[in-house]
Design a protein around this motif. Structure first.
Motif, PDB file in Angstrom:
ATOM      1  N   MET A 198       0.853  -1.200   0.000  1.00 39.82           N
ATOM      2  CA  MET A 198       0.000   0.000   0.000  1.00 39.82           C
ATOM      3  C   MET A 198       0.883   1.242   0.000  1.00 39.82           C
ATOM      4  SD  MET A 198      -2.992   1.099   2.704  1.00 39.82           S
ATOM      5  CE  MET A 198      -3.970  -0.325   2.244  1.00 39.82           C
ATOM      6  N   ILE A 199       0.471   2.254  -0.751  1.00 41.14           N
ATOM      7  CA  ILE A 199       1.265   3.470  -0.866  1.00 41.14           C
ATOM      8  C   ILE A 199       1.102   4.316   0.384  1.00 41.14           C
ATOM      9  CG2 ILE A 199       1.586   5.575  -2.205  1.00 41.14           C
ATOM     10  CD1 ILE A 199       0.591   4.009  -4.624  1.00 41.14           C
ATOM     11  N   SER A 200       2.222   4.780   0.922  1.00 39.41           N
ATOM     12  CA  SER A 200       2.180   5.562   2.141  1.00 39.41           C
ATOM     13  C   SER A 200       2.058   7.039   1.820  1.00 39.41           C
ATOM     14  CB  SER A 200       3.452   5.299   2.947  1.00 39.41           C
ATOM     15  OG  SER A 200       4.567   5.690   2.206  1.00 39.41           O
ATOM     16  N   GLY A 201       1.692   7.838   2.835  1.00 33.29           N
ATOM     17  CA  GLY A 201       1.618   9.279   2.631  1.00 33.29           C
ATOM     18  C   GLY A 201       0.194   9.750   2.515  1.00 33.29           C
ATOM     19  N   SER A 202      -0.135  10.784   3.258  1.00 29.44           N
ATOM     20  CA  SER A 202      -1.493  11.322   3.232  1.00 29.44           C
ATOM     21  C   SER A 202      -1.683  12.251   2.052  1.00 29.44           C
ATOM     22  CB  SER A 202      -1.772  12.084   4.530  1.00 29.44           C
ATOM     23  OG  SER A 202      -0.952  13.238   4.584  1.00 29.44           O
ATOM     24  N   GLU A 203      -2.982  12.583   1.802  1.00 29.54           N
ATOM     25  CA  GLU A 203      -3.304  13.507   0.704  1.00 29.54           C
ATOM     26  C   GLU A 203      -2.698  14.882   0.971  1.00 29.54           C
ATOM     27  OE1 GLU A 203      -7.440  15.341  -0.673  1.00 29.54           O
ATOM     28  OE2 GLU A 203      -7.244  13.231  -1.222  1.00 29.54           O
ATOM     29  N   ASP A 204      -2.667  15.281   2.240  1.00 27.79           N
ATOM     30  CA  ASP A 204      -2.081  16.579   2.588  1.00 27.79           C
ATOM     31  C   ASP A 204      -0.591  16.627   2.256  1.00 27.79           C
ATOM     32  OD1 ASP A 204      -4.458  17.597   3.443  1.00 27.79           O
ATOM     33  OD2 ASP A 204      -4.122  17.150   5.574  1.00 27.79           O
ATOM     34  N   THR A 205       0.085  15.527   2.535  1.00 27.28           N
ATOM     35  CA  THR A 205       1.519  15.456   2.230  1.00 27.28           C
ATOM     36  C   THR A 205       1.756  15.605   0.735  1.00 27.28           C
ATOM     37  OG1 THR A 205       1.882  14.002   4.119  1.00 27.28           O
ATOM     38  CG2 THR A 205       3.600  14.050   2.439  1.00 27.28           C
ATOM     39  N   ILE A 206       0.955  14.908  -0.061  1.00 24.30           N
ATOM     40  CA  ILE A 206       1.085  14.980  -1.517  1.00 24.30           C
ATOM     41  C   ILE A 206       0.806  16.401  -1.996  1.00 24.30           C
ATOM     42  CG2 ILE A 206       0.175  14.110  -3.698  1.00 24.30           C
ATOM     43  CD1 ILE A 206       1.916  12.152  -2.042  1.00 24.30           C
ATOM     44  N   LYS A 207      -0.219  17.035  -1.426  1.00 26.21           N
ATOM     45  CA  LYS A 207      -0.547  18.408  -1.802  1.00 26.21           C
ATOM     46  C   LYS A 207       0.620  19.347  -1.488  1.00 26.21           C
ATOM     47  CE  LYS A 207      -4.327  21.760  -1.557  1.00 26.21           C
ATOM     48  NZ  LYS A 207      -3.484  22.942  -1.397  1.00 26.21           N
ATOM     49  N   ASN A 208       1.317  19.074  -0.377  1.00 30.08           N
ATOM     50  CA  ASN A 208       2.479  19.895  -0.013  1.00 30.08           C
ATOM     51  C   ASN A 208       3.573  19.790  -1.063  1.00 30.08           C
ATOM     52  OD1 ASN A 208       1.381  20.875   2.350  1.00 30.08           O
ATOM     53  ND2 ASN A 208       2.224  19.215   3.626  1.00 30.08           N
ATOM     54  N   TYR A 209       3.768  18.566  -1.601  1.00 29.06           N
ATOM     55  CA  TYR A 209       4.774  18.386  -2.657  1.00 29.06           C
ATOM     56  C   TYR A 209       4.363  19.132  -3.930  1.00 29.06           C
ATOM     57  CZ  TYR A 209       7.443  14.785  -0.148  1.00 29.06           C
ATOM     58  OH  TYR A 209       8.235  14.113   0.755  1.00 29.06           O
ATOM     59  N   ILE A 210       3.071  19.106  -4.229  1.00 32.82           N
ATOM     60  CA  ILE A 210       2.583  19.788  -5.427  1.00 32.82           C
ATOM     61  C   ILE A 210       2.681  21.310  -5.267  1.00 32.82           C
ATOM     62  CG2 ILE A 210       0.545  20.203  -6.875  1.00 32.82           C
ATOM     63  CD1 ILE A 210      -0.340  17.328  -6.171  1.00 32.82           C
ATOM     64  N   ASP A 211       2.312  21.789  -4.099  1.00 37.41           N
ATOM     65  CA  ASP A 211       2.308  23.240  -3.854  1.00 37.41           C
ATOM     66  C   ASP A 211       3.704  23.805  -3.588  1.00 37.41           C
ATOM     67  OD1 ASP A 211      -0.410  23.191  -4.134  1.00 37.41           O
ATOM     68  OD2 ASP A 211      -0.847  23.137  -1.978  1.00 37.41           O
ATOM     69  N   SER A 212       4.636  22.942  -3.239  1.00 33.40           N
ATOM     70  CA  SER A 212       5.994  23.411  -2.917  1.00 33.40           C
ATOM     71  C   SER A 212       7.025  22.736  -3.822  1.00 33.40           C
ATOM     72  CB  SER A 212       6.315  23.106  -1.448  1.00 33.40           C
ATOM     73  OG  SER A 212       7.644  23.456  -1.155  1.00 33.40           O
ATOM     74  N   PRO A 213       7.324  23.348  -4.979  1.00 29.47           N
ATOM     75  CA  PRO A 213       8.317  22.788  -5.896  1.00 29.47           C
ATOM     76  C   PRO A 213       9.672  22.550  -5.231  1.00 29.47           C
ATOM     77  CG  PRO A 213       7.120  24.567  -6.959  1.00 29.47           C
ATOM     78  CD  PRO A 213       6.712  24.586  -5.512  1.00 29.47           C
ATOM     79  N   SER A 214      10.032  23.413  -4.276  1.00 31.62           N
ATOM     80  CA  SER A 214      11.323  23.266  -3.601  1.00 31.62           C
ATOM     81  C   SER A 214      11.368  21.986  -2.764  1.00 31.62           C
ATOM     82  CB  SER A 214      11.606  24.477  -2.713  1.00 31.62           C
ATOM     83  OG  SER A 214      10.625  24.603  -1.698  1.00 31.62           O
ATOM     84  N   LYS A 215      10.223  21.656  -2.136  1.00 31.21           N
ATOM     85  CA  LYS A 215      10.147  20.427  -1.335  1.00 31.21           C
ATOM     86  C   LYS A 215      10.233  19.197  -2.237  1.00 31.21           C
ATOM     87  CE  LYS A 215       7.416  18.133   2.250  1.00 31.21           C
ATOM     88  NZ  LYS A 215       6.185  18.158   3.075  1.00 31.21           N
ATOM     89  N   LEU A 216       9.555  19.250  -3.390  1.00 28.82           N
ATOM     90  CA  LEU A 216       9.608  18.137  -4.332  1.00 28.82           C
ATOM     91  C   LEU A 216      11.013  17.992  -4.906  1.00 28.82           C
ATOM     92  CD1 LEU A 216       7.970  15.935  -5.753  1.00 28.82           C
ATOM     93  CD2 LEU A 216       7.457  17.582  -7.564  1.00 28.82           C
TER      94      LEU A 216
END
Length: 427
Positions: A1-19
């Motif tokens: 099963m893939i780990s990580g919440s929807e909020d975490t994924i949104k943070n990666y999308i909203d923060s290019p520097s974090k990605l």
């Protein structure tokens, strides 16, 4: 099963520097594993044919070890690809490397008890390390954008150089070490391979968190759900299939040519009085040329294009075949040049072909498709390895090299066909 919440994924999308930070972390971890992986794969290339020649007493089957561990890598490529698709790159790659290490241990035991059956069975398992080392290049592309993909592949591959070049040049050292502990000297490099592959697996299992493929799949699913990008374009789907076909063809042909000539070079050199140290030097230059130019190659593939670099691969492999065929048997310099060109041509083909594969797949099925295509590459290598010994036994090293060089020219019409069809679709 893939780990990580929807909020975490949104943070990666909203923060290019974090990605980008995660992308860089993945490249570092995969690169570290590739250093060990490179050392592991070098053993089979350098002394695999010589062990078979010694145990079987004939040159006709000297290409069988390469064929076997390449055949083993075919099954492993499918297994690692599907495991990665289901459980993530971390689990798939770590498992593949550890299996390769266990296979290398089996080769050492086979040499000690002089068992050809155990040798062949162990080489099949050892092939898992080869497949995993190759598939690790995809992990760096999971979080890369379209203009970074070839560069991401190259950055992980260039790190393989350190281990891959060190491996063949440690042949004598590992041979002496093996003799000290009562192991046949030719099995020495496989002791190094066992340690290197297992270390590569441990590095990935511990450090590759969060998993890049899992994150990429979640980001794609989140974007699709929130932007309603559910339309399907038949032309795009057709072009993706074409991209897969061309990318696979480029990698398969370069693999056949490279493996066939590379496999029989140590045997050819031994026949003409070259020692194990000299074989190690030539193979070291070859493997260095397979991986060291990667950083520049990746940039060129991203800037100049997949098509141009695929054509460059065909011409470089042709030149390698010509030099190998015409080189005097006692000329170390020309053999080094020929095998260096062989490695460079393979490098051009692998990176440009890999970029086309990544361009043509989605994260939801990418690892599975990549694993399936790597099966074709492995089977191509197995064919090249098996047939090379038979062809050389019945003709000559020169004929083998020339045939390989001419075969590489098939790349050019395939790539031109792809380009012409792409232009038609755009029109």
């Amino acid at each position: 099963m893939i780990s990580g919440s929807e909020d975490t994924i949104k943070n990666y999308i909203d923060s290019p520097s974090k990605l980008k930070k995660l992308y860089n972390h993945v490249l570092i971890v995969v690169s570290i594993s590739q250093i060990f992986g490179g050392a592991g794969l070098a053993a089979g290339i350098t002394v695999g044919a010589l062990i078979a020649q010694q145990m079987l007493g004939t040159d006709a089957y000297a290409g069988v070890p390469t064929a076997l561990f390449t055949l083993g890598s075919a099954g492993a490529a499918l297994f690692v690809g599907r495991l990665s698709q289901r459980y993530g790159r971390r689990t798939g790659l770590a498992t593949g490397f550890i299996l390769g290490g266990l296979g290398a241990i089996g080769v050492v035991i086979a040499a000690m008890v002089n068992s050809v059956i155990l040798l062949f069975a162990s080489l099949l398992i050892y092939g898992a390390g080869t497949a995993t080392n190759l598939q690790a290049r995809y992990a760096g592309t999971d979080l890369a954008n379209e203009k970074q993909r070839a560069t991401a592949v190259s950055m992980t591959m260039v790190m393989t150089t350190f281990g891959a070049v060190a491996g063949p040049n440690l042949v004598n050292v590992m041979g002496e070490f093996a003799a000290l502990i009562g192991v046949p000297s030719l099995a020495g490099p496989f002791i190094l391979a066992a340690a290197a592959y297992i270390l590569a697996g441990i590095v990935l299992f511990i450090m590759l968190r969060p998993d890049p493929l899992d994150i990429a799949k979640r980001i794609a699913a989140y974007k699709q759900q929130n932007e309603h990008e559910n339309d399907s374009n038949p032309v795009d789907q057709k072009y993706n299939k074409r991209g897969l076909a061309v990318g696979a063809t480029v990698m398969v042909l370069t693999q056949i040519v490279m493996v066939a000539i590379m496999t029989m070079t140590p045997v050819h050199m031994k026949h003409h009085g070259h020692g194990l140290g000299e074989v190690g030097v030539v193979i070291g230059f070859h493997i260095g040329s397979m991986y060291l130019p990667s950083l520049v190659t990746g940039v060129l593939v991203d800037k100049v294009g997949r098509t141009a670099m695929s054509i460059a691969s065909g011409f470089t492999l042709l030149l390698a075949g010509l030099v190998a065929a015409l080189a005097p048997s006692d000329s170390m310099i020309l053999l080094v040049i020929a095998l260096s060109l062989l490695g460079l041509g393979w490098n051009f083909g692998l990176i440009s072909g890999t970029a086309q594969i990544v361009d043509s797949t989605e994260s939801s099925t990418r690892a599975k498709v990549q694993g399936t295509l790597d099966v074709l590459i492995a089977l191509a290598g197995a064919s090249g390895g098996a047939l090379s010994g038979m062809m050389m036994a019945n003709t000559s090293y020169a004929a083998l090299s020339l045939t390989g060089g001419l075969l590489s020219l098939v790349l050019i019409p395939v790539v031109i066909w792809s380009t012409s069809n792409k232009v038609k679709n755009k029109g």
